[in-house]
Structure formats: structure tokens, C-alpha cells
Scaffold this motif. Structure first.
Motif, PDB file in Angstrom:
ATOM      1  N   ASN A  72     -70.237  16.570  11.093  1.00  0.00           N
ATOM      2  CA  ASN A  72     -69.968  17.322   9.865  1.00  0.00           C
ATOM      3  C   ASN A  72     -70.693  16.634   8.693  1.00  0.00           C
ATOM      4  O   ASN A  72     -70.287  15.561   8.260  1.00  0.00           O
ATOM      5  CB  ASN A  72     -68.440  17.338   9.644  1.00  0.00           C
ATOM      6  CG  ASN A  72     -68.005  18.154   8.449  1.00  0.00           C
ATOM      7  OD1 ASN A  72     -68.757  18.365   7.513  1.00  0.00           O
ATOM      8  ND2 ASN A  72     -66.758  18.597   8.495  1.00  0.00           N
ATOM      9  N   SER A  74     -71.359  17.767   5.468  1.00  0.00           N
ATOM     10  CA  SER A  74     -70.795  17.894   4.119  1.00  0.00           C
ATOM     11  C   SER A  74     -69.440  17.186   4.022  1.00  0.00           C
ATOM     12  O   SER A  74     -68.983  16.874   2.939  1.00  0.00           O
ATOM     13  CB  SER A  74     -70.606  19.374   3.774  1.00  0.00           C
ATOM     14  OG  SER A  74     -69.617  19.950   4.619  1.00  0.00           O
ATOM     15  N   GLU A  79     -66.858  23.193   6.722  1.00  0.00           N
ATOM     16  CA  GLU A  79     -67.893  22.885   7.723  1.00  0.00           C
ATOM     17  C   GLU A  79     -67.226  22.464   9.036  1.00  0.00           C
ATOM     18  O   GLU A  79     -67.710  22.785  10.127  1.00  0.00           O
ATOM     19  CB  GLU A  79     -68.861  21.792   7.246  1.00  0.00           C
ATOM     20  CG  GLU A  79     -69.995  21.597   8.265  1.00  0.00           C
ATOM     21  CD  GLU A  79     -71.075  20.605   7.837  1.00  0.00           C
ATOM     22  OE1 GLU A  79     -71.183  20.297   6.641  1.00  0.00           O
ATOM     23  OE2 GLU A  79     -71.813  20.143   8.731  1.00  0.00           O
TER      24      GLU A  79
END
Ligand code: FE2
Length: 426
Positions: A72, A74, A79
Motif C-alpha cells: 500500500n 499511499s 488503497e
């Protein structure tokens, strides 16, 4: 004759030098001295004997999937949900069970003997539901695994979402879940809360919804959840999880909301490791903490517990089933650094979490299950400070796990040759 007698224990309530007598898997008595003989005796050396840790909020279907299909970037909740959506079609029942069983081994080693896990019901095959029902049966001798039917993609937003959730309950899932802030509109979110609470009331089930896991101060599904709990007579049977928007709410509104939550008997589960990680991601500076109002809720008389939520998965790359780490993070984020505050955070991962889960025969009192953990610490404050070693873990009188005492050999001129790192000498 007693089965087991553990002497010279410190207890979480502050008593020291106590003995705990076990008979037939149950705590027979707690007293400073015992005359009755026992088949097995153990001197606890003044260390803390605690009821086992309980995790009232976890996601067992996604555990140990960190990096699949990728990390992930971000660091956001959204997300994470997107990554999980990509990963789901490739999952097999065997994969889900293997990862869950591996995590349950970690949990037992950490004295974590009760876990409430949400299980995603968005997939009509209910693959994860069936896999975790099987895991629940397999781990039952060591762990109380409670499952929540969790429509990750929104029960109204997903085609056949309600039907999938009902079928999961038919298969034996224990608790009704939801995610109102992920429905398409505020009114759809409110409608999902109403519908899901009605399903729980019809079926005599507990409720535990992801509620307002956002920084939006106007996300107010916890109000609807508390109102529905009262309307349907579900007091004491409903939990709101995360409730991070409460952190950002206007204080006047929160002043009205907190008494409603208390009156409705809704308990709140904060997830400090995850809330401090995922929330506030759109802020520049100042950056919000994003954990719900733990001390205010406790002061209002609400039962507040802490959950682990995630261990290496699309939302979080750390974690190891250590509820002392959860309590440690919780007290920092909530600034509950007084002795009473630290003890309240210990309660949030033991007694309060057990209350949220409606565990029976939990605690250190005659008649309770002889399930406990011996920590290499003298009291709950030291246990959190050290994230203390779990020396022994018992379930209903049966020893499940042992870890050697932590002792470091020093090679320092003029210093003692060995120390137990961080322990205060008494
Ligand atoms: Fe969660």
C-alpha cells in the motif's frame, strides 16, 4: 487434591503474594495460603498472573497478506480496500486457513486467547467465511474465535450484499457487521445500520460495525447505531468499531453524542495501531491523531476496548498479535499516561475486551475458567512498559505455551553479570 496451585503471584488488581488454585479447568480459589495439596505447583516468583488478552477487533481473512499483490503506497484505508479487492479473487480456502492458523499460533504464544475477527462476506462464494468457520472449530481448544459477518464493500453497495450476509449468519457466523461510512451516501449508510440491527434483533445476534472510520467530522453513523440499539432493545449487545470521525467532531455535538452512546449501552472499540497509521493521511499540518475519544468515552461510562485490527496485511505491515503493543500505542495516542490511565488501557485489552465479546467465565475469580498468562512483569504498568515476556499461558488449567525468561548476560566491567532488561529491581 487440587490440579494446580500457582503461588506468589501478583494480580492485576494490585494484590501481591497470592495463590491461585485450579481444579477441573476452573479457578477453585484465590488466597495468600493454601493447605490443600496439589498435583502440580508453581512459584510465580512475584510476577503478574493476568487473565488472558482478548482482541475484540481483528481481520483474520487478510492476516499475513502484506505485499500481496503489492505494498500500500499511499498508506490509506481506501488503497488498502482496493488492494484487498484485487487480492480476493486469487485466495483459496487453504491459503486463508494456513495464514489464520499461523496467526493463532502467534496469538497463543502471546497469551491472546480470544479474538473477534471480521470476515468479508462480499464474495458470494463465502469462501473466507467457510474457511474461518473451520479455523474456529480447529482452534477452539486454545482460542475463542468469534466471527463477524463483515460486508467490506458495503452491504447495500454490493449486489446481493444482504443475501450474502444472511447466508454467512446461517452458516454459523456469530455477529452482524457493517460499514455504513462506505455505503454510497450518508442516508444509505444510515439505512444499512437500521437494516443490519434489525437482522441482528430478529436472529438474537450481537452487532459490531465498522463505524465512521474516516476523518470526516460529519460522518455520524455512530449516532444512528446508538439510536437503533435503543430502539430495538439491543442495549449491551452492540459495538461501534473505530469511530475515528469522533476525534474530529465538534465538541458541542460530541457533548450530545457521548451520553446517547452511554445510554444505549453501545461499547466502542478503538484500534490504536491502525487509527494512528491510516487516519489524518489527507492532513498536512497540524495532522490529526484520528483515534476516537477514548478517555472521554470512558469518563461517560462507555465500555471501551482496544483491538489489533490488522497484522501484516494491505492496511498495515507490522503487528505480531501482541495486545500489550496495542495498549502501549493506545495510551500514547490518547495521552492516558497517568497510572490510572495506563491501567485503564490494560483493562482495554483484557476485561473490557472480554465484555465486548460477551465471554463467559472470564477473569481472575473463583468459578472463572483457569485461563491466564504469567507475565515477566510485576504489575500491569510494567507489563505495558516492557511489552512483557509471556512466561506461561494456560487455558482452562492446561499449559499451552511457555517462553524462557528474558535475561541478558552483560560483559561490562564493574556491573552485575546479568540483567532482566527494563525490569525494576524489588
Ligand atoms: Fe477493522
Amino acid at each position: 487434591m487440587l490440579d494446580l496451585l500457582i503461588s506468589n503471584c501478583a494480580l492485576p488488581d494490585g494484590r501481591t503474594g497470592m495463590g491461585v488454585a485450579v481444579q477441573d479447568g476452573t479457578i477453585a480459589a484465590i488466597a495468600p495460603q493454601f493447605e490443600a495439596p496439589a498435583r502440580e505447583t508453581l512459584d510465580a516468583g512475584g510476577y503478574l498472573l493476568s487473565p488472558p488478552f482478548c482482541d475484540p477487533h481483528f481481520h483474520m481473512d487478510s492476516v499475513l497478506t502484506h505485499g500481496r499483490p503489492r505494498v500500500n503506497q499511499s498508506g490509506t484505508l481506501l488503497e488498502g480496500i482496493a488492494l484487498w479487492g484485487e487480492l480476493k479473487p486469487s485466495l483459496t480456502a487453504q491459503d486463508i486457513a494456513d495464514r489464520a492458523l499461523a496467526y493463532c499460533d502467534w496469538a497463543v504464544a502471546r497469551g491472546l486467547l480470544a479474538i473477534r475477527s471480521h470476515v468479508d462476506t462480499s464474495d458470494p462464494s463465502l469462501l473466507a467465511v467457510e474457511a474461518l468457520l473451520d479455523v474456529r472449530r480447529r482452534v477452539a481448544p486454545s482460542i475463542d474465535l468469534q466471527l463477524v459477518a463483515f460486508p467490506q464493500d458495503g452491504v447495500l453497495r454490493t449486489r446481493a450484499g444482504v443475501d450474502n450476509l444472511r447466508r454467512a449468519l446461517d452458516l454459523g457466523v456469530d455477529v452482524v457487521g457493517g460499514i455504513p461510512h462506505f455505503e454510497r451516501t450518508m442516508s444509505e449508510g444510515a439505512a444499512s445500520v437500521r437494516l443490519l440491527c434489525e437482522i441482528a434483533a430478529e436472529r438474537g445476534k450481537l452487532v459490531d460495525m465498522h463505524c465512521d472510520e474516516t476523518d470526516d467530522p460529519l460522518s455520524r453513523h455512530i449516532e444512528t447505531l446508538a439510536f437503533e440499539a435503543q430502539r430495538l432493545g439491543l442495549q449491551g449487545r452492540v459495538t461501534g468499531s473505530h469511530c475515528t470521525s469522533m476525534h474530529s467532531m465538534d465538541n458541542d455535538y460530541a457533548g450530545k453524542l457521548l451520553p446517547l452512546i452511554a445510554e444505549s449501552g453501545v461499547s466502542i472499540v478503538a484500534n490504536p495501531l491502525i487509527n494512528i497509521t491510516l487516519q489524518g493521511r489527507r492532513d498536512s499540518y497540524p495532522k490529526r491523531r484520528g483515534m476516537t475519544r477514548v478517555p472521554q468515552l470512558m469518563d461517560a461510562g462507555v465500555t471501551v476496548a482496544f483491538g489489533h485490527d490488522c497484522a501484516p496485511d494491505p492496511w498495515y505491515g507490522l503487528g505480531s498479535g501482541d495486545m500489550l503493543e496495542v495498549a502501549h500505542m493506545g495510551l500514547h495516542v490518547a495521552q492516558m499516561t497517568s497510572q490510572a490511565g495506563i491501567r485503564a488501557c490494560y483493562e482495554a485489552v483484557t476485561g473490557n475486551a472480554a465484555k465486548v465479546m460477551h465471554l463467559e467465565r472470564y477473569g481472575l475469580a473463583p468459578g472463572c475458567d483457569a485461563s491466564f498468562v504469567l507475565l515477566q512483569a510485576r504489575d500491569p504498568v510494567e507489563a505495558i512498559r516492557l511489552r512483557a515476556n509471556r512466561l506461561k499461558v494456560w487455558r482452562q488449567g492446561k499449559l499451552l505455551a511457555e517462553t524462557a525468561p528474558l535475561v541478558t548476560t552483560l560483559h561490562l566491567a564493574g556491573r552485575p553479570p546479568a540483567v532482566r532488561p527494563g525490569e525494576i529491581r524489588r
